[in-house]
Design a protein around this motif. Structure first.
Motif, PDB file in Angstrom:
ATOM      1  N   LYS A 123      -3.532  11.212   2.287  1.00 10.90           N
ATOM      2  CA  LYS A 123      -4.446  11.686   3.323  1.00 10.90           C
ATOM      3  C   LYS A 123      -5.907  11.510   2.921  1.00 10.90           C
ATOM      4  O   LYS A 123      -6.306  11.828   1.806  1.00 10.90           O
ATOM      5  CB  LYS A 123      -4.163  13.150   3.656  1.00 10.90           C
ATOM      6  CG  LYS A 123      -2.851  13.354   4.401  1.00 10.90           C
ATOM      7  CD  LYS A 123      -2.655  14.797   4.828  1.00 10.90           C
ATOM      8  CE  LYS A 123      -1.362  14.955   5.630  1.00 10.90           C
ATOM      9  NZ  LYS A 123      -1.143  16.362   6.043  1.00 10.90           N
ATOM     10  N   VAL A 124      -6.666  10.971   3.857  1.00 10.25           N
ATOM     11  CA  VAL A 124      -8.112  10.837   3.721  1.00 10.25           C
ATOM     12  C   VAL A 124      -8.726  11.503   4.945  1.00 10.25           C
ATOM     13  O   VAL A 124      -8.463  11.085   6.078  1.00 10.25           O
ATOM     14  CB  VAL A 124      -8.545   9.356   3.650  1.00 10.25           C
ATOM     15  CG1 VAL A 124     -10.062   9.256   3.567  1.00 10.25           C
ATOM     16  CG2 VAL A 124      -7.882   8.658   2.475  1.00 10.25           C
ATOM     17  N   ASN A 125      -9.485  12.564   4.718  1.00  9.07           N
ATOM     18  CA  ASN A 125     -10.048  13.344   5.836  1.00  9.07           C
ATOM     19  C   ASN A 125      -8.949  13.813   6.785  1.00  9.07           C
ATOM     20  O   ASN A 125      -9.100  13.789   8.011  1.00  9.07           O
ATOM     21  CB  ASN A 125     -11.092  12.525   6.592  1.00  9.07           C
ATOM     22  CG  ASN A 125     -12.294  12.178   5.736  1.00  9.07           C
ATOM     23  OD1 ASN A 125     -12.728  12.973   4.898  1.00  9.07           O
ATOM     24  ND2 ASN A 125     -12.836  10.978   5.926  1.00  9.07           N
ATOM     25  N   GLY A 126      -7.823  14.207   6.193  1.00 10.98           N
ATOM     26  CA  GLY A 126      -6.737  14.779   6.974  1.00 10.98           C
ATOM     27  C   GLY A 126      -5.790  13.792   7.611  1.00 10.98           C
ATOM     28  O   GLY A 126      -4.820  14.193   8.259  1.00 10.98           O
ATOM     29  N   ARG A 127      -6.041  12.488   7.444  1.00 11.32           N
ATOM     30  CA  ARG A 127      -5.176  11.466   8.051  1.00 11.32           C
ATOM     31  C   ARG A 127      -4.610  10.545   6.975  1.00 11.32           C
ATOM     32  O   ARG A 127      -5.321  10.140   6.054  1.00 11.32           O
ATOM     33  CB  ARG A 127      -5.958  10.640   9.075  1.00 11.32           C
ATOM     34  CG  ARG A 127      -6.485  11.445  10.243  1.00 11.32           C
ATOM     35  CD  ARG A 127      -7.365  10.574  11.130  1.00 11.32           C
ATOM     36  NE  ARG A 127      -6.603   9.503  11.775  1.00 11.32           N
ATOM     37  CZ  ARG A 127      -7.174   8.486  12.431  1.00 11.32           C
ATOM     38  NH1 ARG A 127      -8.500   8.392  12.485  1.00 11.32           N
ATOM     39  NH2 ARG A 127      -6.427   7.565  13.004  1.00 11.32           N
ATOM     40  N   VAL A 128      -3.335  10.207   7.111  1.00 12.86           N
ATOM     41  CA  VAL A 128      -2.691   9.309   6.154  1.00 12.86           C
ATOM     42  C   VAL A 128      -3.260   7.900   6.304  1.00 12.86           C
ATOM     43  O   VAL A 128      -3.351   7.358   7.412  1.00 12.86           O
ATOM     44  CB  VAL A 128      -1.165   9.290   6.368  1.00 12.86           C
ATOM     45  CG1 VAL A 128      -0.527   8.105   5.646  1.00 12.86           C
ATOM     46  CG2 VAL A 128      -0.551  10.595   5.888  1.00 12.86           C
ATOM     47  N   THR A 129      -3.645   7.323   5.177  1.00 15.71           N
ATOM     48  CA  THR A 129      -4.171   5.957   5.157  1.00 15.71           C
ATOM     49  C   THR A 129      -3.354   5.125   4.180  1.00 15.71           C
ATOM     50  O   THR A 129      -3.225   5.483   3.011  1.00 15.71           O
ATOM     51  CB  THR A 129      -5.656   5.939   4.746  1.00 15.71           C
ATOM     52  OG1 THR A 129      -6.421   6.682   5.697  1.00 15.71           O
ATOM     53  CG2 THR A 129      -6.175   4.514   4.694  1.00 15.71           C
ATOM     54  N   GLU A 130      -2.794   4.031   4.675  1.00 13.69           N
ATOM     55  CA  GLU A 130      -2.013   3.119   3.836  1.00 13.69           C
ATOM     56  C   GLU A 130      -2.737   1.784   3.720  1.00 13.69           C
ATOM     57  O   GLU A 130      -3.505   1.406   4.609  1.00 13.69           O
ATOM     58  CB  GLU A 130      -0.624   2.890   4.439  1.00 13.69           C
ATOM     59  CG  GLU A 130       0.236   4.138   4.476  1.00 13.69           C
ATOM     60  CD  GLU A 130       1.548   3.924   5.206  1.00 13.69           C
ATOM     61  OE1 GLU A 130       2.348   4.869   5.252  1.00 13.69           O
ATOM     62  OE2 GLU A 130       1.772   2.813   5.748  1.00 13.69           O
ATOM     63  N   THR A 131      -2.468   1.073   2.635  1.00 12.17           N
ATOM     64  CA  THR A 131      -3.067  -0.249   2.455  1.00 12.17           C
ATOM     65  C   THR A 131      -1.978  -1.298   2.260  1.00 12.17           C
ATOM     66  O   THR A 131      -0.868  -1.002   1.805  1.00 12.17           O
ATOM     67  CB  THR A 131      -4.030  -0.282   1.251  1.00 12.17           C
ATOM     68  OG1 THR A 131      -3.301  -0.006   0.048  1.00 12.17           O
ATOM     69  CG2 THR A 131      -5.151   0.728   1.422  1.00 12.17           C
ATOM     70  N   TYR A 132      -2.333  -2.518   2.611  1.00 16.03           N
ATOM     71  CA  TYR A 132      -1.423  -3.659   2.543  1.00 16.03           C
ATOM     72  C   TYR A 132      -2.213  -4.878   2.067  1.00 16.03           C
ATOM     73  O   TYR A 132      -3.441  -4.854   2.010  1.00 16.03           O
ATOM     74  CB  TYR A 132      -0.824  -3.961   3.922  1.00 16.03           C
ATOM     75  CG  TYR A 132      -0.122  -2.790   4.568  1.00 16.03           C
ATOM     76  CD1 TYR A 132       1.255  -2.663   4.522  1.00 16.03           C
ATOM     77  CD2 TYR A 132      -0.852  -1.798   5.248  1.00 16.03           C
ATOM     78  CE1 TYR A 132       1.902  -1.593   5.123  1.00 16.03           C
ATOM     79  CE2 TYR A 132      -0.221  -0.719   5.844  1.00 16.03           C
ATOM     80  CZ  TYR A 132       1.154  -0.621   5.781  1.00 16.03           C
ATOM     81  OH  TYR A 132       1.784   0.444   6.368  1.00 16.03           O
ATOM     82  N   ARG A 133      -1.501  -5.945   1.771  1.00 15.64           N
ATOM     83  CA  ARG A 133      -2.164  -7.197   1.405  1.00 15.64           C
ATOM     84  C   ARG A 133      -1.498  -8.347   2.151  1.00 15.64           C
ATOM     85  O   ARG A 133      -0.276  -8.499   2.117  1.00 15.64           O
ATOM     86  CB  ARG A 133      -2.071  -7.440  -0.107  1.00 15.64           C
ATOM     87  CG  ARG A 133      -2.898  -8.646  -0.573  1.00 15.64           C
ATOM     88  CD  ARG A 133      -2.890  -8.801  -2.085  1.00 15.64           C
ATOM     89  NE  ARG A 133      -1.584  -9.164  -2.618  1.00 15.64           N
ATOM     90  CZ  ARG A 133      -0.770  -8.318  -3.246  1.00 15.64           C
ATOM     91  NH1 ARG A 133      -1.124  -7.053  -3.422  1.00 15.64           N
ATOM     92  NH2 ARG A 133       0.402  -8.723  -3.701  1.00 15.64           N
ATOM     93  N   ARG A 134      -2.308  -9.127   2.838  1.00  8.50           N
ATOM     94  CA  ARG A 134      -1.768 -10.296   3.516  1.00  8.50           C
ATOM     95  C   ARG A 134      -1.363 -11.345   2.482  1.00  8.50           C
ATOM     96  O   ARG A 134      -2.102 -11.609   1.531  1.00  8.50           O
ATOM     97  CB  ARG A 134      -2.804 -10.888   4.474  1.00  8.50           C
ATOM     98  CG  ARG A 134      -3.113 -10.009   5.675  1.00  8.50           C
ATOM     99  CD  ARG A 134      -4.221 -10.614   6.523  1.00  8.50           C
ATOM    100  NE  ARG A 134      -5.462 -10.718   5.745  1.00  8.50           N
ATOM    101  CZ  ARG A 134      -6.533 -11.408   6.125  1.00  8.50           C
ATOM    102  NH1 ARG A 134      -6.517 -12.067   7.263  1.00  8.50           N
ATOM    103  NH2 ARG A 134      -7.613 -11.442   5.370  1.00  8.50           N
ATOM    104  N   ILE A 135      -0.204 -11.916   2.659  1.00  7.41           N
ATOM    105  CA  ILE A 135       0.281 -12.950   1.751  1.00  7.41           C
ATOM    106  C   ILE A 135       0.883 -14.082   2.571  1.00  7.41           C
ATOM    107  O   ILE A 135       1.242 -13.908   3.740  1.00  7.41           O
ATOM    108  CB  ILE A 135       1.336 -12.404   0.758  1.00  7.41           C
ATOM    109  CG1 ILE A 135       2.505 -11.748   1.508  1.00  7.41           C
ATOM    110  CG2 ILE A 135       0.712 -11.426  -0.223  1.00  7.41           C
ATOM    111  CD1 ILE A 135       3.614 -11.253   0.597  1.00  7.41           C
ATOM    112  N   GLU A 136       0.982 -15.243   1.952  1.00  6.93           N
ATOM    113  CA  GLU A 136       1.617 -16.372   2.610  1.00  6.93           C
ATOM    114  C   GLU A 136       3.121 -16.125   2.719  1.00  6.93           C
ATOM    115  O   GLU A 136       3.715 -15.453   1.871  1.00  6.93           O
ATOM    116  CB  GLU A 136       1.358 -17.662   1.833  1.00  6.93           C
ATOM    117  CG  GLU A 136      -0.109 -18.068   1.763  1.00  6.93           C
ATOM    118  CD  GLU A 136      -0.682 -18.406   3.130  1.00  6.93           C
ATOM    119  OE1 GLU A 136       0.086 -18.907   3.988  1.00  6.93           O
ATOM    120  OE2 GLU A 136      -1.887 -18.160   3.338  1.00  6.93           O
TER     121      GLU A 136
END
Length: 248
Positions: free
Chosen positions: A206-219
């Motif tokens: 959670k960041v400022n009360g909201r879940v934040t996920e990260t990803y990476r674009r790949i070929e």
């Protein structure tokens, strides 16, 4: 269709390389015919891709509004999103609108060929794989070419919800996260210790009360080398090779 009235596409925020973006920037040309597949290798691992899945399904439903509903003549439909559980079923994704249950696909052999066959059989066009070191898998030529011909784009995700060297960030909403947590809680194959660990992991996102996920674009080519760290063909794939040798 648990999410139709509980959330909307506007409830999610997207960033690409630090700039505000749309889902279509992450998955160019995304449309109602796309079929998303997530390869899951550990208990609860699919939760790390939940922001992408939940935002994509709200976008999917947008293609059919205002005809959605359960009344006679209304459109009652679920997106063609699939979870590929490697080895055994790792969690239930019911509340995340992975439905009917046949879309929770168990690939019993941790074998790149068998995993990719399952992906091909469901016609996946957008592929999410766990962020593991690429390996040198052995595929049948036909299986590999089918995937390359059809899969449009791919992302690396992490069961923790955060990948290294990310270029995609998706901020979820309270309603979506409730569905993720409800899916975790109804998963009978999770121990109490693991259940607690997964719930804590979600809280840390959670960041400022909201879940934040990260990803990476790949070929796509790289994604196909990240289905598993195992490079040895399993019994089923070896049986294919035995048949091919009979033709020589």
């Amino acid at each position: 269709m648990h999410t139709v009235n509980a959330m909307s596409y506007q409830d999610f925020d997207f960033e690409l390389n630090g700039s505000k973006a749309l889902l279509e920037d992450i998955f160019p040309g995304f449309n109602e015919y796309d079929r998303i597949g997530v390869v899951v290798r550990e208990a609860g691992g699919g939760t790390g891709s939940s922001a992408l899945l939940m935002s994509a399904l709200t976008r999917f439903y947008d293609f059919f509004r205002p005809n959605l509903g359960v009344e006679p003549g209304a459109q009652f439909i679920y997106p063609e999103f699939f979870i590929f559980h490697v080895g055994k079923k790792h969690m239930t994704h019911y509340w995340m609108d992975i439905w009917p249950p046949h879309k929770e696909v168990v690939v019993k052999e941790d074998d790149p060929e068998q995993i990719l066959e399952a992906i091909n059989d469901r016609g996946i066009t957008r592929l999410l794989v766990e962020d593991i070191a690429p390996s040198q898998p052995i595929f049948l030529r036909e299986t590999l070419n089918s995937a390359k011909h059809r899969i449009v784009s791919a992302l690396a995700y992490s069961p923790t919800g955060r990948v290294k060297n990310s270029d995609v960030k998706i901020t979820s909403c309270e309603a979506a996260e409730k569905n993720v947590l409800d899916s975790i809680k109804i998963s009978e194959n999770l121990s109490k210790e693991l259940l607690y660990e997964l719930l804590e992991r979600r809280e840390l996102l959670k960041v400022n009360g909201r879940v934040t996920e990260t990803y990476r674009r790949i070929e796509v080519e790289e994604a196909l080398h990240m289905l598993t760290e195992n490079t040895e063909p399993g019994a089923t794939t070896l049986s294919y090779f035995a048949l091919l040798e009979m033709e020589v």
